[in-house]
Design an enzyme around this catalytic site. Structure first.
Site, PDB file in Angstrom:
ATOM      1  N   SER A  37     -16.364   0.994   1.476  1.00  0.00           N
ATOM      2  CA  SER A  37     -14.912   1.534   1.883  1.00  0.00           C
ATOM      3  C   SER A  37     -14.937   2.956   1.811  1.00  0.00           C
ATOM      4  O   SER A  37     -15.952   3.595   1.436  1.00  0.00           O
ATOM      5  CB  SER A  37     -13.791   1.152   0.923  1.00  0.00           C
ATOM      6  OG  SER A  37     -14.145   1.635  -0.468  1.00  0.00           O
ATOM      7  N   ARG A  38     -13.609   3.710   1.975  1.00  0.00           N
ATOM      8  CA  ARG A  38     -13.553   5.101   1.885  1.00  0.00           C
ATOM      9  C   ARG A  38     -13.861   5.658   0.414  1.00  0.00           C
ATOM     10  O   ARG A  38     -14.437   6.766   0.212  1.00  0.00           O
ATOM     11  CB  ARG A  38     -12.346   5.487   2.253  1.00  0.00           C
ATOM     12  CG  ARG A  38     -11.035   5.085   1.406  1.00  0.00           C
ATOM     13  CD  ARG A  38      -9.669   5.637   2.057  1.00  0.00           C
ATOM     14  NE  ARG A  38      -8.853   5.442   0.812  1.00  0.00           N
ATOM     15  CZ  ARG A  38      -7.475   5.745   0.755  1.00  0.00           C
ATOM     16  NH1 ARG A  38      -7.106   6.684   1.951  1.00  0.00           N
ATOM     17  NH2 ARG A  38      -6.621   5.472  -0.007  1.00  0.00           N
TER      18      ARG A  38
ATOM     19  N   SER B  73     -15.127  -2.979 -11.760  1.00  0.00           N
ATOM     20  CA  SER B  73     -16.204  -2.175 -11.304  1.00  0.00           C
ATOM     21  C   SER B  73     -17.550  -2.256 -11.980  1.00  0.00           C
ATOM     22  O   SER B  73     -17.311  -2.353 -13.184  1.00  0.00           O
ATOM     23  CB  SER B  73     -15.530  -0.751 -11.156  1.00  0.00           C
ATOM     24  OG  SER B  73     -16.609   0.213 -10.621  1.00  0.00           O
TER      25      SER B  73
ATOM     26  N   ASP C 251       0.792  -1.293  -0.036  1.00  0.00           N
ATOM     27  CA  ASP C 251      -0.028   0.041  -0.018  1.00  0.00           C
ATOM     28  C   ASP C 251       0.889   1.127   0.011  1.00  0.00           C
ATOM     29  O   ASP C 251       1.768   1.611   0.751  1.00  0.00           O
ATOM     30  CB  ASP C 251      -0.931   0.080   1.096  1.00  0.00           C
ATOM     31  CG  ASP C 251      -2.049   0.869   0.778  1.00  0.00           C
ATOM     32  OD1 ASP C 251      -3.438   0.323   0.840  1.00  0.00           O
ATOM     33  OD2 ASP C 251      -2.100   2.129   0.817  1.00  0.00           O
TER      34      ASP C 251
ATOM     35  N   SER D 133       4.294   2.257  -5.233  1.00  0.00           N
ATOM     36  CA  SER D 133       2.991   2.317  -5.921  1.00  0.00           C
ATOM     37  C   SER D 133       3.051   1.119  -7.006  1.00  0.00           C
ATOM     38  O   SER D 133       4.125   0.561  -7.489  1.00  0.00           O
ATOM     39  CB  SER D 133       3.182   3.688  -6.897  1.00  0.00           C
ATOM     40  OG  SER D 133       1.961   3.547  -7.872  1.00  0.00           O
TER      41      SER D 133
ATOM     42  N   LYS E  39     -11.528   0.422 -15.658  1.00  0.00           N
ATOM     43  CA  LYS E  39     -12.132  -1.020 -14.918  1.00  0.00           C
ATOM     44  C   LYS E  39     -12.393  -1.818 -16.176  1.00  0.00           C
ATOM     45  O   LYS E  39     -12.389  -3.087 -15.700  1.00  0.00           O
ATOM     46  CB  LYS E  39     -13.268  -0.544 -14.247  1.00  0.00           C
ATOM     47  CG  LYS E  39     -12.606   0.262 -12.761  1.00  0.00           C
ATOM     48  CD  LYS E  39     -11.658  -0.521 -12.099  1.00  0.00           C
ATOM     49  CE  LYS E  39     -11.553  -0.147 -10.582  1.00  0.00           C
ATOM     50  NZ  LYS E  39     -10.378  -1.040 -10.044  1.00  0.00           N
TER      51      LYS E  39
ATOM     52  N   ASN F  14      -5.542  -4.746  -6.645  1.00  0.00           N
ATOM     53  CA  ASN F  14      -6.633  -4.289  -6.101  1.00  0.00           C
ATOM     54  C   ASN F  14      -6.640  -2.641  -5.722  1.00  0.00           C
ATOM     55  O   ASN F  14      -7.504  -2.013  -5.530  1.00  0.00           O
ATOM     56  CB  ASN F  14      -6.969  -5.139  -4.669  1.00  0.00           C
ATOM     57  CG  ASN F  14      -7.741  -3.963  -3.739  1.00  0.00           C
ATOM     58  OD1 ASN F  14      -8.816  -4.240  -3.764  1.00  0.00           O
ATOM     59  ND2 ASN F  14      -7.314  -3.321  -2.709  1.00  0.00           N
TER      60      ASN F  14
ATOM     61  N   TYR G 271     -12.422   6.358 -15.029  1.00  0.00           N
ATOM     62  CA  TYR G 271     -12.432   4.948 -14.361  1.00  0.00           C
ATOM     63  C   TYR G 271     -13.069   3.900 -15.075  1.00  0.00           C
ATOM     64  O   TYR G 271     -12.645   2.890 -14.937  1.00  0.00           O
ATOM     65  CB  TYR G 271     -13.197   5.480 -12.869  1.00  0.00           C
ATOM     66  CG  TYR G 271     -13.401   4.381 -11.930  1.00  0.00           C
ATOM     67  CD1 TYR G 271     -12.135   4.108 -11.096  1.00  0.00           C
ATOM     68  CD2 TYR G 271     -14.571   3.898 -11.354  1.00  0.00           C
ATOM     69  CE1 TYR G 271     -12.282   3.164 -10.011  1.00  0.00           C
ATOM     70  CE2 TYR G 271     -14.537   2.899 -10.439  1.00  0.00           C
ATOM     71  CZ  TYR G 271     -13.409   2.701  -9.878  1.00  0.00           C
ATOM     72  OH  TYR G 271     -13.744   1.686  -8.854  1.00  0.00           O
TER      73      TYR G 271
HETATM   74  P1  NAI Z   1      -9.751   2.035  -0.438  1.00  0.00           P
HETATM   75  O1  NAI Z   1      -9.443   3.560  -0.865  1.00  0.00           O
HETATM   76  O2  NAI Z   1     -10.484   1.873   0.823  1.00  0.00           O
HETATM   77  O3  NAI Z   1      -8.376   1.202  -0.863  1.00  0.00           O
HETATM   78  C1  NAI Z   1      -7.624   1.173  -1.781  1.00  0.00           C
HETATM   79  C2  NAI Z   1      -6.169   1.163  -1.419  1.00  0.00           C
HETATM   80  O4  NAI Z   1      -5.509   1.444  -2.476  1.00  0.00           O
HETATM   81  C3  NAI Z   1      -5.871   2.213  -0.410  1.00  0.00           C
HETATM   82  O5  NAI Z   1      -5.455   1.650   0.742  1.00  0.00           O
HETATM   83  C4  NAI Z   1      -4.818   3.132  -0.946  1.00  0.00           C
HETATM   84  O6  NAI Z   1      -3.795   3.616  -0.133  1.00  0.00           O
HETATM   85  C5  NAI Z   1      -4.251   2.036  -1.993  1.00  0.00           C
HETATM   86  N1  NAI Z   1      -3.759   2.594  -3.162  1.00  0.00           N
HETATM   87  C6  NAI Z   1      -3.968   3.645  -4.105  1.00  0.00           C
HETATM   88  N2  NAI Z   1      -3.292   3.877  -5.092  1.00  0.00           N
HETATM   89  C7  NAI Z   1      -1.997   3.184  -4.866  1.00  0.00           C
HETATM   90  C8  NAI Z   1      -1.131   2.791  -5.841  1.00  0.00           C
HETATM   91  N3  NAI Z   1      -0.647   3.655  -6.765  1.00  0.00           N
HETATM   92  N4  NAI Z   1      -0.121   1.979  -5.302  1.00  0.00           N
HETATM   93  C9  NAI Z   1      -0.300   1.381  -4.101  1.00  0.00           C
HETATM   94  N5  NAI Z   1      -1.554   1.412  -3.328  1.00  0.00           N
HETATM   95  C10 NAI Z   1      -2.163   2.133  -3.878  1.00  0.00           C
HETATM   96  O7  NAI Z   1     -10.694   1.564  -1.693  1.00  0.00           O
HETATM   97  P2  NAI Z   1     -11.390   0.171  -1.879  1.00  0.00           P
HETATM   98  O8  NAI Z   1     -12.922   0.660  -2.120  1.00  0.00           O
HETATM   99  O9  NAI Z   1     -11.187  -0.773  -0.921  1.00  0.00           O
HETATM  100  O10 NAI Z   1     -10.882   0.041  -3.533  1.00  0.00           O
HETATM  101  C11 NAI Z   1     -10.472  -1.435  -3.788  1.00  0.00           C
HETATM  102  C12 NAI Z   1     -10.489  -1.503  -5.052  1.00  0.00           C
HETATM  103  O11 NAI Z   1     -11.972  -1.818  -5.371  1.00  0.00           O
HETATM  104  C13 NAI Z   1     -10.089  -0.364  -6.001  1.00  0.00           C
HETATM  105  O12 NAI Z   1      -9.554  -0.858  -7.234  1.00  0.00           O
HETATM  106  C14 NAI Z   1     -11.598  -0.010  -6.445  1.00  0.00           C
HETATM  107  O13 NAI Z   1     -11.561   0.765  -7.565  1.00  0.00           O
HETATM  108  C15 NAI Z   1     -12.721  -1.105  -6.533  1.00  0.00           C
HETATM  109  N6  NAI Z   1     -13.784  -0.866  -6.417  1.00  0.00           N
HETATM  110  C16 NAI Z   1     -14.288  -0.471  -4.957  1.00  0.00           C
HETATM  111  C17 NAI Z   1     -15.712  -0.213  -5.050  1.00  0.00           C
HETATM  112  C18 NAI Z   1     -16.182   0.026  -3.644  1.00  0.00           C
HETATM  113  O14 NAI Z   1     -17.597  -0.087  -3.547  1.00  0.00           O
HETATM  114  N7  NAI Z   1     -15.630   0.262  -2.585  1.00  0.00           N
HETATM  115  C19 NAI Z   1     -16.639  -0.443  -6.343  1.00  0.00           C
HETATM  116  C20 NAI Z   1     -15.971  -0.887  -7.329  1.00  0.00           C
HETATM  117  C21 NAI Z   1     -14.745  -1.188  -7.481  1.00  0.00           C
END
Ligand code: NAI
Length: 303
Positions: free
Chosen positions: A200-201, A153, A42, A77, A170, A101, A166
């Site tokens: 999530s956030r 997504s 992360d 990253s 996706k 992810n 996005y």
């Molecule tokens: P989140 O914001 O809680 O977690 C994402 C994590 O990725 C964060 O901890 C962030 O620091 C890390 N991150 C961001 N850019 C990064 C990089 N360049 N290198 C390494 N780490 C990095 O978000 P969430 O919701 O848990 O999302 C996880 C995945 O699920 C994402 O790909 C998001 O697009 C996808 N998603 C989530 C949805 C939802 O309802 N939460 C809906 C559809 C897709």
């Protein structure tokens, strides 16, 4: 409910990107609980991709170790995916599972979208998944084993206002997964895509509280962890998941209309047949490119 300990991952090494929060954190914890050694990657930035902190990954590693699991943090990253895979190889000597992810949002209506916003989304989601996966690909080929997950997504499948960047990224990940599934088949490397919905956030502020309570991040991980198990033969597939529900998607094609071969036809002819072209009654579900293309070419040729 079945005990998740029945599907074990002892000796397996899993890389989970963006595992410091949200859905990725749950994948990392469940995999570790099931015996896998986990690279908790992360960058620790904000939801738009700004900033950086070791804390997010460190806290998840601490939590895993506290529960008796084995994990190592990585703070790169995903755009430097080779360094993330290097961490796995340096610490554990192998990589069996890659869960792409990590993600950010840069929402903007299309008329106001900047190159920077378009590129930032492409770079993290598409290029990031490419860099991590490619660095793991040859080690997986050499060991004749690999399980890869792309995180798509609903926005990619259905489109969404303010998310042209996005949604492009996706659904692109799903096509990436389809071709990887074909290239990896002979080497026992399976690739699947999920379209999660979770509180999530990234989802904060989008849904009312009662929905947020139903769409816990932890409800996504059992699907992902099953797809990563050695006994799972699924590959090249797309699943929607959320609120404890899981379903599979596939392409559907209308029977369509074939104009006689060798005769020219006009836009007005297409208009005349539009009802038939867009009618899904009797639809088929081509499973691969060959089946899709040869079926209508042969029908047109009358063979
Ligand atoms: P989140 O914001 O809680 O977690 C994402 C994590 O990725 C964060 O901890 C962030 O620091 C890390 N991150 C961001 N850019 C990064 C990089 N360049 N290198 C390494 N780490 C990095 O978000 P969430 O919701 O848990 O999302 C996880 C995945 O699920 C994402 O790909 C998001 O697009 C996808 N998603 C989530 C949805 C939802 O309802 N939460 C809906 C559809 C897709």
């Amino acid at each position: 409910m079945t005990e998740d300990t029945e599907l074990r991952f002892d000796e397996r090494v899993a890389v989970v990107t963006g595992a410091g929060a949200g859905i990725g954190r749950e994948h990392a914890i469940l995999l570790a609980r099931s015996g896998a050694r986990v690279i908790v990657n992360d960058l620790g930035g904000d939801i738009h991709g700004g900033g950086k902190s070791n804390q997010a990954a460190d806290l998840v590693v601490e939590e895993i170790k506290y529960s008796g699991g084995d994990a190592v943090a990585n703070y790169d990253s995903v755009e430097d995916g080779d360094r993330i895979i290097e961490t796995a190889l340096d610490h554990y000597g192998r990589v069996d599972i890659v869960i792409n992810n990590a993600g950010i949002l840069r929402d903007r209506s299309f008329q106001n979208m900047t190159d920077e916003e378009w590129d930032a989304i492409y770079n993290v989601h598409v290029r990031g998944s490419y860099k991590v996966t490619q660095a793991a690909w040859n080690p997986m080929r050499d060991q004749n084993y690999g399980r890869i997950i792309m995180t798509g997504s609903a926005a990619g499948i259905y489109g969404n206002f303010g998310q042209t960047n996005y949604s492009m990224a996706k659904l692109g990940l799903y096509s990436f997964c389809r071709s990887l599934a074909i290239e990896g088949r002979k080497r026992n490397i399976h690739t699947n895509t999920i379209a999660p919905i979770a509180a999530s956030r990234l989802a904060a502020g989008i849904f009312p509280d009662e929905i947020l309570n139903a769409i816990k991040s932890e409800y996504i991980s059992p699907l992902v962890v099953w797809l990563c198990h050695e006994s799972c033969e699924e590959s090249g597939s797309l699943f929607e998941a959320g609120a404890g529900w899981i379903g599979k998607l596939r392409w559907e094609r209308s029977p369509g209309h074939g104009f006689p071969l060798g005769e020219s036809f006009s836009p007005a002819d297409v208009k005349e047949q539009w009802g038939k072209i867009t009618d899904f009654k009797g639809a088929t579900h081509p499973a691969n490119g060959e089946e899709a293309i040869t079926s209508f070419v042969k029908a047109q040729m009358g063979v």
